[in-house]
Design a protein around this motif. Structure first.
Motif, PDB file in Angstrom:
ATOM      1  N   ASN A  89       0.826  -1.213   0.000  1.00  0.00           N
ATOM      2  CA  ASN A  89       0.000   0.000   0.000  1.00  0.00           C
ATOM      3  C   ASN A  89       0.862   1.266   0.000  1.00  0.00           C
ATOM      4  O   ASN A  89       0.727   2.120   0.872  1.00  0.00           O
ATOM      5  CB  ASN A  89      -0.945   0.015   1.199  1.00  0.00           C
ATOM      6  CG  ASN A  89      -1.935  -1.114   1.165  1.00  0.00           C
ATOM      7  OD1 ASN A  89      -2.405  -1.497   0.095  1.00  0.00           O
ATOM      8  ND2 ASN A  89      -2.237  -1.672   2.312  1.00  0.00           N
ATOM      9  N   LEU A  90       1.736   1.387  -0.983  1.00  0.00           N
ATOM     10  CA  LEU A  90       2.677   2.500  -1.039  1.00  0.00           C
ATOM     11  C   LEU A  90       2.296   3.493  -2.126  1.00  0.00           C
ATOM     12  O   LEU A  90       1.775   3.108  -3.174  1.00  0.00           O
ATOM     13  CB  LEU A  90       4.094   1.978  -1.333  1.00  0.00           C
ATOM     14  CG  LEU A  90       4.686   0.978  -0.344  1.00  0.00           C
ATOM     15  CD1 LEU A  90       5.991   0.423  -0.882  1.00  0.00           C
ATOM     16  CD2 LEU A  90       4.884   1.622   1.004  1.00  0.00           C
ATOM     17  N   SER A  91       2.599   4.748  -1.889  1.00  0.00           N
ATOM     18  CA  SER A  91       2.457   5.767  -2.928  1.00  0.00           C
ATOM     19  C   SER A  91       3.629   5.628  -3.895  1.00  0.00           C
ATOM     20  O   SER A  91       4.608   4.927  -3.626  1.00  0.00           O
ATOM     21  CB  SER A  91       2.455   7.159  -2.303  1.00  0.00           C
ATOM     22  OG  SER A  91       3.743   7.445  -1.773  1.00  0.00           O
ATOM     23  N   ASP A  92       3.555   6.332  -5.011  1.00  0.00           N
ATOM     24  CA  ASP A  92       4.639   6.272  -5.988  1.00  0.00           C
ATOM     25  C   ASP A  92       5.942   6.819  -5.401  1.00  0.00           C
ATOM     26  O   ASP A  92       7.004   6.212  -5.564  1.00  0.00           O
ATOM     27  CB  ASP A  92       4.263   7.050  -7.249  1.00  0.00           C
ATOM     28  CG  ASP A  92       3.066   6.442  -7.964  1.00  0.00           C
ATOM     29  OD1 ASP A  92       2.865   5.218  -7.853  1.00  0.00           O
ATOM     30  OD2 ASP A  92       2.331   7.183  -8.635  1.00  0.00           O
ATOM     31  N   ALA A  93       5.857   7.952  -4.729  1.00  0.00           N
ATOM     32  CA  ALA A  93       7.060   8.559  -4.152  1.00  0.00           C
ATOM     33  C   ALA A  93       7.652   7.672  -3.062  1.00  0.00           C
ATOM     34  O   ALA A  93       8.875   7.498  -2.974  1.00  0.00           O
ATOM     35  CB  ALA A  93       6.743   9.939  -3.602  1.00  0.00           C
TER      36      ALA A  93
ATOM     37  N   THR B 222       7.331   4.449  -2.832  1.00  0.00           N
ATOM     38  CA  THR B 222       7.878   3.268  -3.488  1.00  0.00           C
ATOM     39  C   THR B 222       9.287   3.552  -3.988  1.00  0.00           C
ATOM     40  O   THR B 222      10.205   2.761  -3.762  1.00  0.00           O
ATOM     41  CB  THR B 222       6.977   2.833  -4.658  1.00  0.00           C
ATOM     42  OG1 THR B 222       5.670   2.568  -4.163  1.00  0.00           O
ATOM     43  CG2 THR B 222       7.516   1.596  -5.338  1.00  0.00           C
ATOM     44  N   GLU B 223       9.459   4.684  -4.657  1.00  0.00           N
ATOM     45  CA  GLU B 223      10.794   5.059  -5.148  1.00  0.00           C
ATOM     46  C   GLU B 223      11.786   5.137  -3.992  1.00  0.00           C
ATOM     47  O   GLU B 223      12.897   4.603  -4.064  1.00  0.00           O
ATOM     48  CB  GLU B 223      10.724   6.399  -5.874  1.00  0.00           C
ATOM     49  CG  GLU B 223      12.072   6.911  -6.328  1.00  0.00           C
ATOM     50  CD  GLU B 223      12.025   8.339  -6.837  1.00  0.00           C
ATOM     51  OE1 GLU B 223      13.117   8.857  -7.170  1.00  0.00           O
ATOM     52  OE2 GLU B 223      10.934   8.946  -6.906  1.00  0.00           O
ATOM     53  N   TYR B 224      11.375   5.785  -2.909  1.00  0.00           N
ATOM     54  CA  TYR B 224      12.265   5.940  -1.754  1.00  0.00           C
ATOM     55  C   TYR B 224      12.644   4.582  -1.166  1.00  0.00           C
ATOM     56  O   TYR B 224      13.815   4.320  -0.876  1.00  0.00           O
ATOM     57  CB  TYR B 224      11.598   6.818  -0.694  1.00  0.00           C
ATOM     58  CG  TYR B 224      12.380   6.868   0.593  1.00  0.00           C
ATOM     59  CD1 TYR B 224      13.507   7.669   0.715  1.00  0.00           C
ATOM     60  CD2 TYR B 224      12.019   6.075   1.673  1.00  0.00           C
ATOM     61  CE1 TYR B 224      14.243   7.691   1.888  1.00  0.00           C
ATOM     62  CE2 TYR B 224      12.740   6.085   2.848  1.00  0.00           C
ATOM     63  CZ  TYR B 224      13.844   6.907   2.955  1.00  0.00           C
ATOM     64  OH  TYR B 224      14.577   6.917   4.109  1.00  0.00           O
TER      65      TYR B 224
ATOM     66  N   LEU C  11      17.408  -3.060   0.953  1.00  0.00           N
ATOM     67  CA  LEU C  11      18.107  -4.077   0.175  1.00  0.00           C
ATOM     68  C   LEU C  11      17.173  -5.210  -0.233  1.00  0.00           C
ATOM     69  O   LEU C  11      17.329  -5.798  -1.300  1.00  0.00           O
ATOM     70  CB  LEU C  11      19.295  -4.627   0.969  1.00  0.00           C
ATOM     71  CG  LEU C  11      20.439  -3.644   1.184  1.00  0.00           C
ATOM     72  CD1 LEU C  11      21.499  -4.252   2.087  1.00  0.00           C
ATOM     73  CD2 LEU C  11      21.050  -3.236  -0.145  1.00  0.00           C
ATOM     74  N   SER C  12      16.175  -5.512   0.599  1.00  0.00           N
ATOM     75  CA  SER C  12      15.234  -6.581   0.259  1.00  0.00           C
ATOM     76  C   SER C  12      14.437  -6.233  -0.995  1.00  0.00           C
ATOM     77  O   SER C  12      14.199  -7.094  -1.846  1.00  0.00           O
ATOM     78  CB  SER C  12      14.296  -6.867   1.430  1.00  0.00           C
ATOM     79  OG  SER C  12      13.550  -5.713   1.758  1.00  0.00           O
ATOM     80  N   PHE C  13      14.040  -4.968  -1.139  1.00  0.00           N
ATOM     81  CA  PHE C  13      13.319  -4.551  -2.340  1.00  0.00           C
ATOM     82  C   PHE C  13      14.248  -4.626  -3.548  1.00  0.00           C
ATOM     83  O   PHE C  13      13.850  -5.085  -4.622  1.00  0.00           O
ATOM     84  CB  PHE C  13      12.774  -3.138  -2.185  1.00  0.00           C
ATOM     85  CG  PHE C  13      11.532  -3.031  -1.334  1.00  0.00           C
ATOM     86  CD1 PHE C  13      11.097  -4.082  -0.542  1.00  0.00           C
ATOM     87  CD2 PHE C  13      10.798  -1.869  -1.326  1.00  0.00           C
ATOM     88  CE1 PHE C  13       9.954  -3.974   0.238  1.00  0.00           C
ATOM     89  CE2 PHE C  13       9.660  -1.749  -0.552  1.00  0.00           C
ATOM     90  CZ  PHE C  13       9.232  -2.799   0.223  1.00  0.00           C
ATOM     91  N   MET C  14      15.495  -4.164  -3.387  1.00  0.00           N
ATOM     92  CA  MET C  14      16.454  -4.203  -4.490  1.00  0.00           C
ATOM     93  C   MET C  14      16.729  -5.641  -4.918  1.00  0.00           C
ATOM     94  O   MET C  14      16.832  -5.935  -6.105  1.00  0.00           O
ATOM     95  CB  MET C  14      17.741  -3.492  -4.090  1.00  0.00           C
ATOM     96  CG  MET C  14      17.557  -2.005  -3.881  1.00  0.00           C
ATOM     97  SD  MET C  14      19.085  -1.201  -3.503  1.00  0.00           S
ATOM     98  CE  MET C  14      19.554  -0.700  -5.140  1.00  0.00           C
ATOM     99  N   ARG C  15      16.826  -6.548  -3.951  1.00  0.00           N
ATOM    100  CA  ARG C  15      17.066  -7.951  -4.259  1.00  0.00           C
ATOM    101  C   ARG C  15      15.873  -8.534  -5.018  1.00  0.00           C
ATOM    102  O   ARG C  15      16.048  -9.271  -5.990  1.00  0.00           O
ATOM    103  CB  ARG C  15      17.316  -8.722  -2.962  1.00  0.00           C
ATOM    104  CG  ARG C  15      17.940 -10.076  -3.171  1.00  0.00           C
ATOM    105  CD  ARG C  15      18.303 -10.764  -1.855  1.00  0.00           C
ATOM    106  NE  ARG C  15      18.972  -9.891  -0.909  1.00  0.00           N
ATOM    107  CZ  ARG C  15      18.520  -9.607   0.310  1.00  0.00           C
ATOM    108  NH1 ARG C  15      17.391 -10.138   0.741  1.00  0.00           N
ATOM    109  NH2 ARG C  15      19.186  -8.814   1.104  1.00  0.00           N
TER     110      ARG C  15
ATOM    111  N   PRO D  87      13.602   3.475 -11.151  1.00  0.00           N
ATOM    112  CA  PRO D  87      12.567   4.344 -11.735  1.00  0.00           C
ATOM    113  C   PRO D  87      12.052   5.345 -10.703  1.00  0.00           C
ATOM    114  O   PRO D  87      11.857   5.010  -9.538  1.00  0.00           O
ATOM    115  CB  PRO D  87      11.465   3.365 -12.137  1.00  0.00           C
ATOM    116  CG  PRO D  87      12.094   2.026 -12.169  1.00  0.00           C
ATOM    117  CD  PRO D  87      13.232   2.069 -11.222  1.00  0.00           C
ATOM    118  N   ASP D  88      11.845   6.566 -11.157  1.00  0.00           N
ATOM    119  CA  ASP D  88      11.323   7.581 -10.243  1.00  0.00           C
ATOM    120  C   ASP D  88       9.808   7.453 -10.140  1.00  0.00           C
ATOM    121  O   ASP D  88       9.184   6.640 -10.822  1.00  0.00           O
ATOM    122  CB  ASP D  88      11.748   8.981 -10.680  1.00  0.00           C
ATOM    123  CG  ASP D  88      11.184   9.384 -12.033  1.00  0.00           C
ATOM    124  OD1 ASP D  88      10.572   8.540 -12.708  1.00  0.00           O
ATOM    125  OD2 ASP D  88      11.364  10.552 -12.410  1.00  0.00           O
ATOM    126  N   ALA D  89       9.217   8.252  -9.261  1.00  0.00           N
ATOM    127  CA  ALA D  89       7.778   8.165  -8.984  1.00  0.00           C
ATOM    128  C   ALA D  89       6.944   8.416 -10.240  1.00  0.00           C
ATOM    129  O   ALA D  89       5.934   7.752 -10.468  1.00  0.00           O
ATOM    130  CB  ALA D  89       7.403   9.156  -7.883  1.00  0.00           C
TER     131      ALA D  89
END
Length: 143
Positions: A25-29, A31-33, A39-43, A54-56
């Motif tokens: 349940n994240l906003s675009d901004a 999510t980018e942050y 690291l878990s998201f990057m993985r 990708p930016d927002a």
């Protein structure tokens, strides 16, 4: 010939970003942050520390294009069906950031403490709005 500009992001990467965004349940901004921060998201996205994220606005435009094409519902239905077939139950959640802020100790008398526990305002505080505004009548402990 090429029109120039940066190459587009991989559509699979962008869909994975939408999955992260939907499940948390994240906003675009936000999510980018969080992609840059966790690291878990990057993985999950197969991104390295030096890879572009990708930016927002890019995330929003990708989601809008899928929505306009009528593909976003079908993609998520297929994704959820794949998870169910693998015996996973897709559920959404939220990421919460709890911050504790130090507050000054309240030097209340035993009588005032008893009144507060009973849900009453102590007699000495009733006609002193400044004192009443500096007292936290609900918080008595933290974990």
């Amino acid at each position: 010939g090429s029109k120039g500009g940066r190459p587009p992001f991989d559509p699979v990467l962008m869909f994975k970003i939408l999955v992260i965004q939907t499940l948390n349940n994240l906003s675009d901004a936000r999510t980018e942050y969080l992609i840059n921060d966790r690291l878990s998201f990057m993985r999950f996205l197969s991104l390295g520390l030096s890879d572009r994220v990708p930016d927002a606005k890019t995330i929003r435009l990708f989601r809008e294009r899928l929505t306009q094409a009528g593909a976003i519902e079908r993609l998520f239905d297929r994704f959820n069906a794949t998870l169910r077939d693998a015996s996973y139950l897709p559920m959404s959640g939220q990421i919460l950031d709890a911050t504790l802020v130090a507050a000054p100790k309240q030097r209340n008398t035993n009588g005032e403490k008893a009144d507060l526990r009973a849900g009453d305002i102590p007699e000495a505080w009733r006609d002193k709005p400044a004192k009443l505004s500096h007292k936290d009548r609900q918080a008595r402990w933290t974990l």
